[in-house]
Write a protein that holds these residues in place. Structure first.
Motif, PDB file in Angstrom:
ATOM      1  N   UNK A   1      36.222  89.617  58.393  1.00 30.14           N
ATOM      2  CA  UNK A   1      34.941  88.972  58.103  1.00 30.14           C
ATOM      3  C   UNK A   1      34.111  88.747  59.359  1.00 30.14           C
ATOM      4  N   UNK A   2      34.679  88.095  60.384  1.00 33.48           N
ATOM      5  CA  UNK A   2      33.915  87.769  61.584  1.00 33.48           C
ATOM      6  C   UNK A   2      33.442  89.031  62.300  1.00 33.48           C
ATOM      7  N   UNK A   3      34.340  90.028  62.412  1.00 31.65           N
ATOM      8  CA  UNK A   3      33.991  91.258  63.126  1.00 31.65           C
ATOM      9  C   UNK A   3      32.888  92.011  62.393  1.00 31.65           C
ATOM     10  N   UNK A   4      32.998  92.109  61.075  1.00 32.26           N
ATOM     11  CA  UNK A   4      31.990  92.842  60.316  1.00 32.26           C
ATOM     12  C   UNK A   4      30.647  92.116  60.344  1.00 32.26           C
ATOM     13  N   UNK A   5      30.672  90.797  60.248  1.00 30.97           N
ATOM     14  CA  UNK A   5      29.418  90.041  60.328  1.00 30.97           C
ATOM     15  C   UNK A   5      28.739  90.265  61.676  1.00 30.97           C
ATOM     16  N   UNK A   6      29.527  90.272  62.739  1.00 29.76           N
ATOM     17  CA  UNK A   6      28.953  90.490  64.070  1.00 29.76           C
ATOM     18  C   UNK A   6      28.340  91.871  64.179  1.00 29.76           C
ATOM     19  N   UNK A   7      29.028  92.882  63.645  1.00 32.92           N
ATOM     20  CA  UNK A   7      28.500  94.247  63.720  1.00 32.92           C
ATOM     21  C   UNK A   7      27.220  94.396  62.910  1.00 32.92           C
ATOM     22  N   UNK A   8      27.190  93.792  61.732  1.00 34.06           N
ATOM     23  CA  UNK A   8      25.979  93.866  60.903  1.00 34.06           C
ATOM     24  C   UNK A   8      24.805  93.244  61.647  1.00 34.06           C
ATOM     25  N   UNK A   9      25.020  92.081  62.246  1.00 35.00           N
ATOM     26  CA  UNK A   9      23.951  91.404  62.973  1.00 35.00           C
ATOM     27  C   UNK A   9      23.501  92.223  64.171  1.00 35.00           C
ATOM     28  N   UNK A  10      24.460  92.798  64.903  1.00 36.58           N
ATOM     29  CA  UNK A  10      24.129  93.568  66.106  1.00 36.58           C
ATOM     30  C   UNK A  10      23.460  94.900  65.775  1.00 36.58           C
ATOM     31  N   UNK A  11      23.621  95.381  64.560  1.00 37.88           N
ATOM     32  CA  UNK A  11      23.082  96.687  64.177  1.00 37.88           C
ATOM     33  C   UNK A  11      21.564  96.694  64.088  1.00 37.88           C
ATOM     34  N   UNK A  12      20.969  95.526  63.854  1.00 40.13           N
ATOM     35  CA  UNK A  12      19.531  95.464  63.658  1.00 40.13           C
ATOM     36  C   UNK A  12      19.093  95.869  62.264  1.00 40.13           C
ATOM     37  N   UNK A  13      20.053  96.061  61.353  1.00 40.85           N
ATOM     38  CA  UNK A  13      19.737  96.513  59.998  1.00 40.85           C
ATOM     39  C   UNK A  13      19.921  95.419  58.944  1.00 40.85           C
ATOM     40  N   UNK A  14      20.382  94.252  59.350  1.00 36.23           N
ATOM     41  CA  UNK A  14      20.741  93.214  58.383  1.00 36.23           C
ATOM     42  C   UNK A  14      19.584  92.840  57.467  1.00 36.23           C
ATOM     43  N   UNK A  15      18.360  92.837  58.001  1.00 34.90           N
ATOM     44  CA  UNK A  15      17.210  92.405  57.214  1.00 34.90           C
ATOM     45  C   UNK A  15      16.847  93.374  56.096  1.00 34.90           C
ATOM     46  N   UNK A  16      17.387  94.590  56.149  1.00 36.47           N
ATOM     47  CA  UNK A  16      17.046  95.609  55.146  1.00 36.47           C
ATOM     48  C   UNK A  16      17.784  95.359  53.834  1.00 36.47           C
ATOM     49  N   UNK A  17      18.955  94.729  53.914  1.00 33.67           N
ATOM     50  CA  UNK A  17      19.827  94.612  52.749  1.00 33.67           C
ATOM     51  C   UNK A  17      19.631  93.277  52.029  1.00 33.67           C
ATOM     52  N   UNK A  18      19.570  93.345  50.705  1.00 30.32           N
ATOM     53  CA  UNK A  18      19.451  92.128  49.912  1.00 30.32           C
ATOM     54  C   UNK A  18      20.733  91.314  49.935  1.00 30.32           C
TER      55      UNK A  18
END
Length: 237
Positions: free
Chosen positions: A127-144
């Motif tokens: 959970x923590x690792x995936x959340x960090x990667x999503x945030x660092x990707x710059x794509x988080x705002x695209x997904x509902x």
């Protein structure tokens, strides 16, 4: 009429690099253990141990690091030094600290698709690792929605359909894993776009023997938009 109402995207090796780091970690692990024992069959043995441990540790870097420690002790009859055990721990830490490297064309393709469809990110792992990667990707705002699940199987996708109030035939999944991203969705009556990565963990390899009319292979991220247009025009089955 376009049957697709919701699109899911996998994360690791679909949006950004991941398996490369696992392969590098495995090679370093084998180099460490190889100072104690012949490692000619150790890669297969490590995978067998990882597979047994998934039910306890789940997917991701932390589960692999724990499995490597267990394997190192087992393979060397507990002769491995504390210093080398610490080296294996450091392998895990380095993997957790890797920068997120988006695959070519991914950001553009995802943002273009998001102008036409609601998107959900569906990934498995720590959970923590995936959340960090999503945030660092710059794509988080695209997904509902960001869905981090313990397993991507038919039950997990059924829950997703219920939460979003869509039928399986109104959902399309994009991912690099036939086993986790494509096969369960197609089996439920949904659609899929398989985007092969240059290396795939053996656990994620599979064959699909039914529903061939409901999934396609896209050669690259740039090809996803065209492939989506093809499938969106397909009748539901």
């Amino acid at each position: 009429m376009n049957p697709i109402k919701l699109i899911g995207f996998d994360a690791d090796d679909t949006l950004w690099k991941s398996e490369d780091y696992f392969r590098e970690a495995e090679a370093t692990f084998l180099e460490i253990v190889g100072r104690y024992e012949d490692v000619s069959a150790s890669a297969e043995s490590l995978y067998a141990l990882q597979s047994r441990n998934i039910a306890l540790f789940g997917y991701g870097v932390k589960g692999m690091a724990l499995s490597m420690i267990e394997a190192a002790i087992e393979f060397t009859d507990a002769r491995i030094s504390a210093k080398d055990i610490h080296r294996i721990v450091e392998i895990g830490k380095a993997m957790l600290d890797h920068p997120v490297e988006l695959l070519p064309g991914v950001a553009e393709a995802v943002r273009e698709i998001a102008t036409q469809y609601p998107l959900v990110l569906i990934t498995k792992g720590d959970l923590f690792h995936q959340e960090r990667k999503v945030e660092a990707s710059g794509l988080a705002d695209i997904f509902q929605r960001i869905e981090i699940v313990s397993e991507k199987n038919e039950a997990a996708y059924r829950r997703l359909f219920k939460e979003f109030d869509v039928d399986a035939s109104e959902f399309l999944m994009v991912g690099n894993s036939l086993r986790s991203d494509i096969a369960p969705v197609v089996a439920l009556g949904g659609f899929g776009i398989h985007v092969p990565y240059h290396v795939t963990w053996v656990h994620e390899q599979a064959e699909i023997h039914a529903g061939a009319e409901r999934w396609r292979t896209a050669a690259s991220a740039q090809d996803i938009v065209r492939t989506l247009a093809e499938l969106a025009g397909s009748p539901t089955h």
